[in-house]
Design an enzyme around this catalytic site. Structure first.
Site, PDB file in Angstrom:
ATOM      1  N   ASN A  78       0.827  -1.217   0.000  1.00 53.94           N
ATOM      2  CA  ASN A  78       0.000   0.000   0.000  1.00 53.94           C
ATOM      3  C   ASN A  78       0.854   1.257   0.000  1.00 53.94           C
ATOM      4  O   ASN A  78       0.551   2.228  -0.696  1.00 53.94           O
ATOM      5  CB  ASN A  78      -0.950  -0.008   1.206  1.00 53.94           C
ATOM      6  CG  ASN A  78      -2.172  -0.858   0.949  1.00 53.94           C
ATOM      7  OD1 ASN A  78      -3.042  -0.462   0.187  1.00 53.94           O
ATOM      8  ND2 ASN A  78      -2.212  -2.035   1.550  1.00 53.94           N
TER       9      ASN A  78
ATOM     10  N   HIS B 217      -7.823  -0.875   6.013  1.00 55.08           N
ATOM     11  CA  HIS B 217      -8.110  -2.116   6.729  1.00 55.08           C
ATOM     12  C   HIS B 217      -8.678  -3.126   5.731  1.00 55.08           C
ATOM     13  O   HIS B 217      -9.550  -2.778   4.928  1.00 55.08           O
ATOM     14  CB  HIS B 217      -9.125  -1.841   7.844  1.00 55.08           C
ATOM     15  CG  HIS B 217      -9.460  -3.068   8.626  1.00 55.08           C
ATOM     16  ND1 HIS B 217      -8.621  -3.595   9.601  1.00 55.08           N
ATOM     17  CD2 HIS B 217     -10.529  -3.898   8.566  1.00 55.08           C
ATOM     18  CE1 HIS B 217      -9.173  -4.689  10.095  1.00 55.08           C
ATOM     19  NE2 HIS B 217     -10.322  -4.900   9.483  1.00 55.08           N
TER      20      HIS B 217
HETATM   21  C1  GAR Z   1      -2.748  -4.775   4.032  1.00 55.84           C
HETATM   22  O1  GAR Z   1      -3.632  -5.763   3.574  1.00 55.84           O
HETATM   23  C2  GAR Z   1      -3.451  -3.836   4.985  1.00 55.84           C
HETATM   24  O2  GAR Z   1      -4.786  -3.582   4.641  1.00 55.84           O
HETATM   25  C3  GAR Z   1      -3.357  -4.596   6.273  1.00 55.84           C
HETATM   26  O3  GAR Z   1      -2.084  -5.165   6.272  1.00 55.84           O
HETATM   27  C4  GAR Z   1      -1.667  -5.391   4.925  1.00 55.84           C
HETATM   28  C5  GAR Z   1      -0.338  -4.710   4.741  1.00 55.84           C
HETATM   29  O4  GAR Z   1       0.231  -5.057   3.505  1.00 55.84           O
HETATM   30  N1  GAR Z   1      -3.553  -3.749   7.390  1.00 55.84           N
HETATM   31  C6  GAR Z   1      -4.099  -4.141   8.531  1.00 55.84           C
HETATM   32  O5  GAR Z   1      -4.453  -5.290   8.741  1.00 55.84           O
HETATM   33  C7  GAR Z   1      -4.239  -3.052   9.577  1.00 55.84           C
HETATM   34  N2  GAR Z   1      -4.868  -3.565  10.749  1.00 55.84           N
HETATM   35  P1  GAR Z   1       1.279  -4.100   2.795  1.00 55.84           P
HETATM   36  O6  GAR Z   1       2.357  -3.766   3.837  1.00 55.84           O
HETATM   37  O7  GAR Z   1       1.851  -4.959   1.704  1.00 55.84           O
HETATM   38  O8  GAR Z   1       0.565  -2.890   2.295  1.00 55.84           O
END
Ligand code: GAR
Length: 194
Positions: free
Chosen positions: A16, A111
């Protein structure tokens, strides 16, 4: 155009985060990414941010005796970078009401569920266990109650027969990286300067 100085907090691989950095490469994007802070030194996102030329910093929560001291250090680093808006992007620490109040209206999170469904961790497992037909992701303002702040934007995906937590996570993540830049742009456009 005055762009909103934006800081990103991460704990992991930074998919993200990379999407936000890529979107903000366009000079007409209303936010610019000025710093990436990780609470995990090994977070893959740090290298990706550095490759994109964004200043990075690790502040390990383990180096601080209290949550408040850790957050005070983050707050100082964000202010030192003259950050006006903070995006949590896979940042896996719960923030205290004090920190959240300091950044009221200027603290966003993504989220991986269609809130208010499936707060907390393991959202894809939760969606499969509940037999959900639709799942997705939410960008929301952060408030003290976990995953409960006002929704800014959501995207949904179907849950397909035979889905595993991993296949569902991948389908949701593909939407996250489209949704977060749009949501950030919308908030940045309406934010008054600090
Ligand atoms: C993502 O899916 C985000 O939505 C989630 O962690 C992942 C991070 O991936 N966030 C949560 O669960 C927050 N509670 P990334 O580091 O590859 O973006």
């Amino acid at each position: 155009m005055k762009r909103v100085r934006t800081g990103i907090l991460i704990s992991g691989r930074g998919t993200n985060m990379s999407a936000l950095i890529d979107a903000a490469k366009r000079s007409d994007f209303p936010a610019e990414i000025v710093v990436v802070i990780s609470n995990i030194a090994e977070a893959g996102g740090l290298a990706r941010a550095a490759e994109a030329g964004i200043p990075t910093l690790t502040l390990s929560h383990r180096d601080f005796s209290t949550r408040e001291a850790f957050e005070a250090a983050m707050d100082r680093a964000l202010r030192a970078a003259r950050v006006e808006l903070v995006c949590l992007a896979g940042f896996m620490r719960v923030l205290t009401p004090g920190f959240i109040a300091q950044w009221k209206g200027r603290l966003l999170n993504i989220h991986p569920s269609l809130l208010p469904a499936f707060r907390g961790l393991h959202t894809h497992e939760q969606a499969l266990a509940a037999g959900a037909k639709h799942h997705g992701c939410t960008v929301h303002h952060v408030v003290p109650e976990l995953d409960a702040g006002p929704v800014i934007a959501q995207a949904s995906v179907p849950v397909l027969a035979g889905d595993t937590p991993d296949s569902l996570a991948a389908r949701v993540l593909a939407e996250e990286v489209k949704l977060y830049p749009v949501a950030l742009a919308n908030i940045a456009k309406s934010l008054r300067p600090l």
